[in-house]
Structures are given as structure tokens and as C-alpha cells.
Design an enzyme around this catalytic site. Sequence first.
Site, short mmCIF file in Angstrom:
data_model
loop_
_atom_site.label_atom_id
_atom_site.label_comp_id
_atom_site.label_asym_id
_atom_site.label_seq_id
_atom_site.Cartn_x
_atom_site.Cartn_y
_atom_site.Cartn_z
CE1 TYR A 143 -1.90 4.83 3.11
CE2 TYR A 143 -1.71 2.60 3.95
CZ TYR A 143 -2.26 3.50 3.06
OH TYR A 143 -3.16 3.07 2.13
CG ASP A 238 -2.67 1.87 12.38
OD1 ASP A 238 -2.65 0.63 12.42
OD2 ASP A 238 -2.74 2.53 11.32
CE LYS A 266 -0.38 -4.34 7.03
NZ LYS A 266 -0.46 -4.34 5.59
N1 HOZ Z 1 0.15 -0.05 1.88
C1 HOZ Z 1 0.58 -1.38 2.16
C2 HOZ Z 1 1.99 -1.38 2.61
N2 HOZ Z 1 2.31 -0.56 3.72
C3 HOZ Z 1 0.32 -2.34 1.05
C4 HOZ Z 1 1.02 -2.10 -0.21
C5 HOZ Z 1 0.63 -3.10 -1.32
O1 HOZ Z 1 0.00 -4.11 -1.06
O2 HOZ Z 1 0.97 -2.82 -2.46
#
Ligand code: HOZ
Length: 426
Positions: A143, A238, A266
Site C-alpha cells: 500500500y 516506499d 511517519k
Molecule cells: N493506512 C494506514 C495504515 N496502514 C492508516 C490507517 C488509519 O489511520 O486508519
Amino acid sequence: MKETSDLLFERASRYIPGGVNSPVRAGKAVGINPPFIARADGAFLWDADENEYIDYVCSWGPMILGHSHPEVVQALEESIRLGTSYGAPTEREVEMAETIIEMVPSIEMVRMVNSGTEATMSAIRLARGYTGREKIIKFDGCYHGHADSLLVTAGSGVATLGIPGSPGVPKDLASQTISLPFNHLESLDQAFQRFGPEIAAVIVEPIPGNMGVIVPQQQFLDGLSRITGEHGSLLIFDEVISGFRVAPGGAQELFGIMPDLTCLGKIIGGGLPVGAYGGKKDIMSKMAPQGDIYQAGTLSGNPLAMAAGLATLRVLRKGGVYKELEERGNSLFSDLEGAARAAGIPSVINRVGSMGTIFFTADPVTDFETAKASDQDLFKGYYRRMLEQGIYLAPSPFEASFVSTAHSQDIIQKTIACAEKAFRDL
Ligand code: HOZ
């Protein structure tokens, strides 16, 4: 008791789609209404009903020093008195760029943005502009945020909610993205045989964290670097999750790979919204205003985000931090594995340093297919029993757990005792 959280969720659901500002946290995959968090300190969170939790989400990665670390709080307190946003260059941005370049082996030039999504989206545009090619390769279950080109066979919320691909992504754009199985070099070779001269870039989470943690094979990462080099395509790492998490220089330091471009986020913002992309000078210098590939942002390099990020990186650069994180990650995940085994629950632990995932399956988990084959009902049962005992995990089998420097051995052992009980009751 989570009366207040439930009321807040009801209120939120009236005005915010699904009651949340990011899908996974709604808790749909595990059948709960989410606790609404009121405050955090160290390894702990408290919800709106004053329930206390040991936090292994760590804001999905950034809180590597735990919540409200004194040096980060002090940096923010000092910074906030000087204003919160100028939309103009600052010395702190220069310091941030210098620090990133010192820490991350392949980065010679860097641009700050506001999220991981912005970083990957911009890196893809740069790769396309630099190579004059349009196709990109990604890997199933990885992702890279929610930009159009990257929402193809994606992990994280897309995997959690079982969404095959998002409506609203133009077919023509999605057709420029080829998604291949992670850790399978042969498929990559075949894709390059067929489309080589059209491929602008291969983008990869070198240590995937969004289909649960997958440990990359060294020869897979070596192969990515070799094959992209041979075909004049760019390799984009990434490292939004793995950057500054698994080593000071991220996965690229750990596995000895020099990607052309790297995306960060992050940890680099110390818990404030941030992202960055950087890489080789001849590529990065194509960005406007030095070059003609465009990307911009009013809040990019925001002074508060820079202050929190720099304070976090300063602490991380002190000796011994990564050794400590490795020890704590090892304690948590190996004791978890032991507890599952003792209870006769089939499980596989995938871990790199202080990030890891427990998959409920007897077979190795090496890619998205094998991750999806794990028992998701068992995960749901485990998740709910852990939450009831005050252990806050990501509400999805396709996410990582993170350990911070604030997770003491006592906290970890308390977690293991809760896991033992959860496994017994499953
Ligand atoms: N997509 C992020 C986790 N891999 C964030 C999910 C979230 O903050 O709900």
C-alpha cells in the site's frame, strides 16, 4: 465500559463517512465500534471513558519513542511560540534535509511534503517525468497511499475491507499500473521482458507493513535493483513505515540496496503530518523550480512538523536505541509465538526489528496470497480478547504492530500474559 466512545462514534457517523477520517480505524474488520482516544503518554493510550490501553499501533508507526516524549514535547513547545506556519523557507527545513541525507544512504536531495501519499504520488510523477515512460510496477498487498495510480491490488484498508480497486480511479490510469506478487522475482522478470521500455518505475515497500509484515528475501530486493537498472527504470523504495524504524537508514541500510528514489513519512514528523521524497541528485533536480516537473504545498516543511521530526531523529541517533528496539521487538514477538504454540494455535510471526505481525496460519507468509490465506476469524477473536484486556492492536489482520522505546519489558510481559489468556479462550 465505553459509553462515551460509542456516543462519539454515533455522532461522528452522522457527519463523517463511516464515522472516521481513515477507514481501517473504524474497526469494521473486527466488528467493533472504535474507542475514541482522549490522551496518550509513553506506551499508553486512554479513551474517552478513561479506559487504559497498551498501544501497539503507535499511530501506525510514527511514535517510535512512545507518546509525548519529553524532547519532542519541548521542541514543539518552543516552536509553537514562534508561529505555526509561514509558507516560506526556514532554517529547520535545511537541518531536516541535511539530517535525512546523513541518515538515509541513497538520498542526495530531498523534498518535504505533508503525507506518505503525497510522497509516493510525487515520486511516481517524478519517475514518469524523468524517464518519459508511463507504466509502473507495484506489488500485490503493498500500500503506497491513496493516489490513483497506486490503488491497484493494494494493502491496508483496501485489503482490510476487501475492496478490489476503488471506483473513481480512471481505468486508463489503473491500466498503467502492473501489480505483481511480492518476493517473486520471476514475475518481475517476465513483466520487464514484455513491457521493459515502457516501465518508468518499480515502487515497493521493501519491508511490506500493509498486508501485515512480510520479510523480504534478500535476493528479491537485489533483483529489483538489478532489473530496474538494466532496463533504465527507477527503483522507488516506499520507506514510509520502514524508514528510521528498522535501522537509522531504513530497510535500504539493512539490506544494502541503493534505490533511485525513497519515500518517507511517519517517524520523520515525530507524530505530526509529514512526508518526504528524495534520491539521486540528477533525478531530484528535475523537480520545479530547478526543473520542470511540478509539485507544491503550502504546509510543506511546516515548522512544527520539522521541530517534532528533528527532535525524534536526534533521540534516534543516540547510541543504543536500535539495539533496544530490536531486543524489545524480539521479546514481544518470540514470546507471543511461544504463547500461541503452547495453546495449540497455529501461527506465524513475521518480524523485522520493532515491527511485526502474527498471522493465524501454519504455513509461511511470504506474500499477499499467503497473508490472505491466514485465519481472519481467529484474528478477530484474538483482537477482541486483547482489546477487552486493554491491549490496543491495529484492528485488521493486514497491518503491523509496532514497539516503541517506551514499551518496557514489564509492559511487554503484561501483554504476553493477556495474549496467553486470549489464546486459551479462543
Ligand atoms: N493506512 C494506514 C495504515 N496502514 C492508516 C490507517 C488509519 O489511520 O486508519
